[in-house]
Design an enzyme around this catalytic site. Structure first.
Site, PDB file in Angstrom:
ATOM      1  N   ASP A  40       0.223   1.426  14.705  1.00  0.00           N
ATOM      2  CA  ASP A  40       0.370   0.170  15.438  1.00  0.00           C
ATOM      3  C   ASP A  40       0.625   0.445  16.907  1.00  0.00           C
ATOM      4  O   ASP A  40       1.460   1.295  17.250  1.00  0.00           O
ATOM      5  CB  ASP A  40       1.556  -0.638  14.894  1.00  0.00           C
ATOM      6  CG  ASP A  40       1.348  -1.128  13.480  1.00  0.00           C
ATOM      7  OD1 ASP A  40       0.235  -1.599  13.179  1.00  0.00           O
ATOM      8  OD2 ASP A  40       2.294  -1.039  12.682  1.00  0.00           O
TER       9      ASP A  40
ATOM     10  N   ARG B  26      -6.914   5.108   4.579  1.00  0.00           N
ATOM     11  CA  ARG B  26      -6.343   3.751   4.586  1.00  0.00           C
ATOM     12  C   ARG B  26      -7.331   2.779   3.960  1.00  0.00           C
ATOM     13  O   ARG B  26      -8.500   2.739   4.329  1.00  0.00           O
ATOM     14  CB  ARG B  26      -6.029   3.322   6.021  1.00  0.00           C
ATOM     15  CG  ARG B  26      -5.665   1.850   6.230  1.00  0.00           C
ATOM     16  CD  ARG B  26      -4.211   1.582   5.920  1.00  0.00           C
ATOM     17  NE  ARG B  26      -3.882   0.172   6.027  1.00  0.00           N
ATOM     18  CZ  ARG B  26      -3.241  -0.375   7.050  1.00  0.00           C
ATOM     19  NH1 ARG B  26      -2.885   0.363   8.075  1.00  0.00           N
ATOM     20  NH2 ARG B  26      -2.962  -1.655   7.037  1.00  0.00           N
TER      21      ARG B  26
ATOM     22  N   ARG C 262       0.524   2.404   1.770  1.00  0.00           N
ATOM     23  CA  ARG C 262      -0.648   2.862   2.525  1.00  0.00           C
ATOM     24  C   ARG C 262      -0.511   4.324   2.924  1.00  0.00           C
ATOM     25  O   ARG C 262       0.600   4.807   3.124  1.00  0.00           O
ATOM     26  CB  ARG C 262      -0.887   1.998   3.749  1.00  0.00           C
ATOM     27  CG  ARG C 262       0.301   1.971   4.681  1.00  0.00           C
ATOM     28  CD  ARG C 262       0.238   0.858   5.673  1.00  0.00           C
ATOM     29  NE  ARG C 262       0.399  -0.399   4.973  1.00  0.00           N
ATOM     30  CZ  ARG C 262       0.430  -1.579   5.533  1.00  0.00           C
ATOM     31  NH1 ARG C 262       0.299  -1.681   6.826  1.00  0.00           N
ATOM     32  NH2 ARG C 262       0.584  -2.673   4.840  1.00  0.00           N
TER      33      ARG C 262
ATOM     34  N   ASP D 258      -0.422   3.873   8.659  1.00  0.00           N
ATOM     35  CA  ASP D 258      -0.394   2.638   9.432  1.00  0.00           C
ATOM     36  C   ASP D 258      -0.103   3.034  10.868  1.00  0.00           C
ATOM     37  O   ASP D 258       0.917   3.668  11.143  1.00  0.00           O
ATOM     38  CB  ASP D 258       0.693   1.709   8.887  1.00  0.00           C
ATOM     39  CG  ASP D 258       0.676   0.341   9.533  1.00  0.00           C
ATOM     40  OD1 ASP D 258      -0.400  -0.110   9.979  1.00  0.00           O
ATOM     41  OD2 ASP D 258       1.746  -0.298   9.579  1.00  0.00           O
TER      42      ASP D 258
END
Length: 167
Positions: A105, A90, A100, A103
């Site tokens: 989260d 990343r 990307r 990711d």
């Protein structure tokens, strides 16, 4: 928000990738998250493919959601996830919603609402994003999103529009 030792919290992690073999990236991230000290995987959704939210000149995304229990504080968990993102290539260039490799989260952390400079939980915009809501629903259809209401209500207002289940 302070976490006491050995207190187990159920958290939900959103995983997304659209570069460098996205399915491979997601599967590797799943293994790395499960290997974090203080984390145990509870469940993992199917993989979903969707058009990018950001600039249209990028590949489609592959997304999933992982349910875990953890005794890590929210920021400690975030730092572990960021280390996994970095290890998987990343690169943060400042472009929001750009392409990307990975990711990760924190979507939900128990029933906590967290507002810190580096971390907002529930994750901003999650109740409007089909690529979050549909995999999350697979894991816990009775879920209540702190400050937002029932997951089922969010789903009722968020059609799949181009979201395709891969596995």
């Amino acid at each position: 928000m302070k976490q006491t030792d050995n207190q187990q919290i159920t958290a939900y992690i959103g995983l997304g990738s659209n570069l460098a073999e996205p399915i491979t990236q997601i599967k590797a991230a799943r293994r790395h998250i499960a290997d974090i000290d203080g984390v145990q995987e509870l469940a993992f959704s199917n993989l979903y493919q969707s058009a990018p939210m950001g600039p249209p000149d990028q590949p489609d995304y592959v997304n999933a959601v992982m349910a875990i229990t953890t005794n890590l504080a929210p920021i400690a968990l975030l730092r572990q996830l960021q280390a996994i993102e970095n290890a998987q290539g990343r690169i943060r260039q400042g472009e929001r919603w750009g392409a990307r490799t990975l990711d990760l989260d924190i979507l939900l952390y128990g029933q906590q609402q967290i507002a810190l400079p580096d971390l907002i939980v529930p994750h901003i915009g999650m109740t409007e994003r089909a690529f979050v809501l549909y995999p999350l629903n697979e894991l816990n259809s009775e879920l209540l999103i702190p400050g937002k209401g029932a997951l089922a209500d969010a789903l009722a207002h968020c059609p799949m529009h181009g979201l395709h289940r891969l596995t």
